[in-house]
Motif scaffolding. Structure first.
Motif, PDB file in Angstrom:
ATOM      1  N   VAL A 154       1.079  -1.333   0.329  1.00  0.00           N
ATOM      2  CA  VAL A 154      -0.029  -0.096   0.278  1.00  0.00           C
ATOM      3  C   VAL A 154       1.115   1.256  -0.152  1.00  0.00           C
ATOM      4  O   VAL A 154       0.532   2.221  -0.300  1.00  0.00           O
ATOM      5  N   ALA A 155       1.298   1.394   1.058  1.00  0.00           N
ATOM      6  CA  ALA A 155       2.840   2.625   0.507  1.00  0.00           C
ATOM      7  C   ALA A 155       3.786   2.349  -1.008  1.00  0.00           C
ATOM      8  O   ALA A 155       3.638   3.910  -1.285  1.00  0.00           O
TER       9      ALA A 155
ATOM     10  N   ALA B  81       0.525   4.007  -3.217  1.00  0.00           N
ATOM     11  CA  ALA B  81       0.100   5.535  -2.107  1.00  0.00           C
ATOM     12  C   ALA B  81       1.109   5.741  -2.907  1.00  0.00           C
ATOM     13  O   ALA B  81       0.813   7.643  -3.476  1.00  0.00           O
ATOM     14  N   ASP B  82       2.611   6.220  -2.300  1.00  0.00           N
ATOM     15  CA  ASP B  82       3.602   6.417  -3.068  1.00  0.00           C
ATOM     16  C   ASP B  82       3.665   7.160  -3.864  1.00  0.00           C
ATOM     17  O   ASP B  82       3.641   8.715  -4.905  1.00  0.00           O
TER      18      ASP B  82
ATOM     19  N   TYR C 250       1.029   9.631  -5.392  1.00  0.00           N
ATOM     20  CA  TYR C 250       1.120  10.489  -4.371  1.00  0.00           C
ATOM     21  C   TYR C 250       2.105  11.718  -5.341  1.00  0.00           C
ATOM     22  O   TYR C 250       2.275  12.749  -5.431  1.00  0.00           O
TER      23      TYR C 250
ATOM     24  N   ALA D 276      -2.096  12.655  -6.956  1.00  0.00           N
ATOM     25  CA  ALA D 276      -3.119  12.193  -7.488  1.00  0.00           C
ATOM     26  C   ALA D 276      -4.128  12.394  -6.223  1.00  0.00           C
ATOM     27  O   ALA D 276      -3.801  12.717  -5.168  1.00  0.00           O
ATOM     28  N   ASN D 277      -4.974  12.885  -6.725  1.00  0.00           N
ATOM     29  CA  ASN D 277      -6.605  13.229  -6.127  1.00  0.00           C
ATOM     30  C   ASN D 277      -7.030  12.390  -5.689  1.00  0.00           C
ATOM     31  O   ASN D 277      -8.301  12.148  -6.019  1.00  0.00           O
TER      32      ASN D 277
ATOM     33  N   LYS E 218      -3.849  15.346   0.219  1.00  0.00           N
ATOM     34  CA  LYS E 218      -3.139  14.170  -0.509  1.00  0.00           C
ATOM     35  C   LYS E 218      -2.085  14.105   0.054  1.00  0.00           C
ATOM     36  O   LYS E 218      -2.162  14.841   0.663  1.00  0.00           O
ATOM     37  N   GLY E 219      -1.597  13.416  -0.412  1.00  0.00           N
ATOM     38  CA  GLY E 219      -0.386  12.389  -0.010  1.00  0.00           C
ATOM     39  C   GLY E 219      -0.732  12.357   1.794  1.00  0.00           C
ATOM     40  O   GLY E 219      -0.032  11.452   2.549  1.00  0.00           O
TER      41      GLY E 219
ATOM     42  N   VAL F 286      -2.851   8.468   2.755  1.00  0.00           N
ATOM     43  CA  VAL F 286      -2.532   7.765   2.480  1.00  0.00           C
ATOM     44  C   VAL F 286      -1.180   7.207   2.589  1.00  0.00           C
ATOM     45  O   VAL F 286      -0.481   5.927   4.102  1.00  0.00           O
ATOM     46  N   ALA F 287      -0.278   7.909   1.699  1.00  0.00           N
ATOM     47  CA  ALA F 287       0.958   7.297   1.866  1.00  0.00           C
ATOM     48  C   ALA F 287       2.152   7.550   2.652  1.00  0.00           C
ATOM     49  O   ALA F 287       2.970   6.968   3.328  1.00  0.00           O
TER      50      ALA F 287
END
Lengths: 286, 286, 286, 286
Positions: free
Chosen positions: A20-21, A24-25, A28, A32-33, C17-18, C20-21
């Motif tokens: 997930v990291a 999500a990274d 990001y 991305a929104n 934004k960011g 979850v990351a």
């Protein structure tokens, strides 16, 4: 209904720390929104499934370059993945025989914009539903199917589907069994409605058999078509309570309402890229 | 809950003109104050089924003479019929193995008076549920059942049932299959709960198979036990929606709630003489 | 049921934004093996809510240091957050009056381990349910409540709750209205069951009013208690179909089954830290 | 669907001994072949309600003479009664505004014969649905309704209804409140669909309010229109489960499916003379 301009990423891979990291990274980094994210982990199969949808406004990666850019992450985690755009309207062909309730329901939802797809083609082995196609201004093709010329009929059908660049097929109470060969052309892209609560009453005349068995609920099941009849991954099911006061005709009438609801949900989820497949099952991120 | 003092007449016969008039006349002649009447006609089988309940206060026919007095009407219309009194509390034996949720639920409903019966006996092939029997002060008998001595165990069970004048049996997740011989002693008087939406997943391990098949609803079915496993007349069924978020353990947990509800309804209807049988089906006059 | 050794992080903050990351990175840096993650974005309120659960085996951060370590991330995103451990069994006090069906149901689920909590205390303004408390070996306290000494009674109740380190309270058909002062001691930690489909029939005698209004479905609602009667955030609701054949007594009997199911779900979700609150609503990550 | 040739007798009167015998005798004397009979007794109000349907083949009483012949029995038991013929197709006028889902659904069911009625008229204060009326070849009349000329508009509407000999009216999401005067012309003959589970969220914008309240189920209610808004006798209700994942738009979309199903059931029951009224409630003999 205004068309959203979003991207949808669907991922299926072995479950692993950091997944997930990493995803999500990546998103990001490209600004991305994220609008929706849903994930599922199957503890037994050690499988990870994800659906993430983000607004394309402000996303700084051209979607044509997505595959190349995402490749490192995808390879690292052995992902099976797919990118979809909400702006793309998939092309749906509806197969139908004589019962028209599911067809009428789908056409109505198509007309209101609830189903965000194009319908370039209705194919039928009868002409009974032609009036509906015309009322909704959808092209209709009659292709008779007989026992002896079924293979030929399927050839004609496949040619038409190719001609119209059809993405997926809905069997809206289409009463012919498709050949394994036909199905292989549209793997996990043929959505059927079966008029029972599968696996109960698979095969022919389920309402008659439900009536004879004396069940207290009737059901409907929408599933992807595989080579084994009524055995593909189930997308949606629902039931309605009946009683001894309901005749066989009542079952058929009430079942029709179930079929419409269940099929239309499955079709919408398919169009909106909400269905993931694994182990002959579906995960629906609704 | 005060005990009603009513009589209940259950009739099943070929459908024929004048039937209702004859029955209604008979009751009116004897000054019956009818509280509930429900009837059903099966158009296909030309069958008539009726349940009528009346207050015994003011009824001028001694129930001991009912059979003789009613005989003319009954014979004229070829009735199968049965008279029950609400004041009679039928004697119920509960069979249980290790899972105790249905037993606990039945005992609670028995204790509150929702189930208008006596429970002279809980029979189990394990001792796990003995504490529950004691908490509700119901006699508990442990009878081990092994593959080799099953016939002996059934003899012991039957002797106990006779000794306690048991009217009907509830299998509250009893994990042993009863022999055809045993069943013949209690025709249409053994109520089972099966943890699936029959006829789907009849037989063993239904939750496991439901989980593997990827169904979107799980079910429970209460039925009368016949010689063919999970094939007897269905009294009640219900379902609950599940999703990919539900593990197998979740299915089992949520199914337990379904089982309790479905079984307790079936048992109550049986006790209240609301269930009529025909053509391997039930009519429930609820 | 084996106790899981997991940590659960609950987050509520402005969507950004960011997010979850950042959270996923933090957990990955500490080698968390994520078991479940669920998130929700309220588009209108621009709010982000998340529940993430991970295995503590292999997690290399002492939970006592979690707050300090997580503070940077939490501050950056203006998070309201809370960490829970699945190994901690919250302490539940049940308040009950005379109707015992919800109490009996909760005690049974507690005894089987379905409810992963301790119950140090049952408080009642009557003694009718004492036998149940004893059967399940749970301490029972009778505190009479009269109009004139209600404040005193609440003082005694609060002292007992403090003495037993009670974490949350379930009103299992407790027929007294708690004072605003009492409620302030347990904000969003008092779970009530109301015997209607709220907001319909809030207040007294909902079954009577449902019967009079002639509704075709009855309902039950579990919600957190706030100062406004029957107005707190709804955790769970369900309904059952009724008909003209159902008397008021039938409604009460059938409603009792609804109440048990609805309340037990809400209590389980509360215990498992699945309920997040915002805008007088709940998000249930089940 | 072949038209049945049956008579339906609907009776409402004080409960009394001998009632059923008298009715059954009367029908038997005239050689009625009873197909369905259903009755209900309200114990509290001492009221008896009955619906009996018989085949007219072989019935030896001319229906034109029925009233006179039945008068003795009717008077003796103080009956309110009504005789209907299944062969008579009642004339339905549909009122609609802009939302067309209920209209489209009713027209489809009308076209298939599921609704055994004639539809001489669709009345709308907008022209959006005219295309649907044309597709199903049903006359459409646009009558604009403004605050200042509402009384005039109603006069025009009433004149049209009289002209077409309309028997009953369905408000298929008609967004104007009818005046008390208008309603008095069609007592218990105006069927409305309200998009909530009444009595919750009566009045305007129920989905918005349901969304704000955070309910876990949404509903729809079909009822007869009386002078008090959303307060008339309820014919049918149903609900659907929602979650935090559902936006307000999802509620509206999913609610539309509920509304269609609930309204179409109510309309069918009304047409088939299955609805009896008493004490601001309905008994539906389905």
């Amino acid at each position: 209904m205004t068309t959203k301009n979003t991207a949808i990423l669907l991922i299926s891979c072995p479950d692993q720390k950091g997944l997930v990291a990493a995803i999500a990274d990546f998103l990001y980094q490209h600004n991305a929104n994220i609008l929706h994210a849903d994930q599922h982990q199957d503890a037994e199969l050690k499988l990870f499934l994800m659906r993430v949808e983000w607004d394309l406004a402000g996303f700084d990666l051209d979607l044509n370059d997505f595959e190349q850019e995402f490749a490192v992450t995808a390879t690292r985690f052995q992902m099976q993945w797919r990118l979809a755009r909400s702006a793309y309207r998939p092309k749906l062909a509806i197969f139908v025989s004589r019962y028209d309730h599911c067809l009428a329901d789908l056409l109505y939802r198509y007309q209101t914009g609830e189903l965000n797809c194009d319908i370039p083609l209705i194919l039928s082995n009868h002409t009974d539903t032609q009036w509906l196609a015309e009322a909704y201004q959808v092209p209709f093709q009659h292709i008779a199917v007989n026992r002896e010329d079924k293979a030929d009929a399927e050839k004609t059908q496949l040619a038409l589907l190719r001609h119209h660049h059809v993405d997926f097929i809905v069997l809206a109470r289409y009463m012919q069994v498709l050949s394994a060969d036909f199905i292989r052309h549209y793997p996990n892209r043929i959505v059927n409605i079966h008029h029972s609560f599968l696996p109960a009453f698979h095969g022919a005349r389920p309402y008659h058999r439900a009536f004879e068995r004396g069940v207290k609920l009737i059901g409907a099941t929408s599933h992807y078509v595989t080579e084994v009849l009524d055995d593909g991954p189930i997308i949606e099911q629902d039931v309605a309570r009946i009683s001894h006061r309901d005749s066989l005709d009542d079952l058929i009438r009430r079942g029709a309402d179930l079929e419409k609801i269940v099929l239309s949900r499955a079709v919408r989820w398919h169009i909106e890229n909400r269905v993931l497949l694994y182990a002959n099952k579906t995960v629906v991120f609704d």
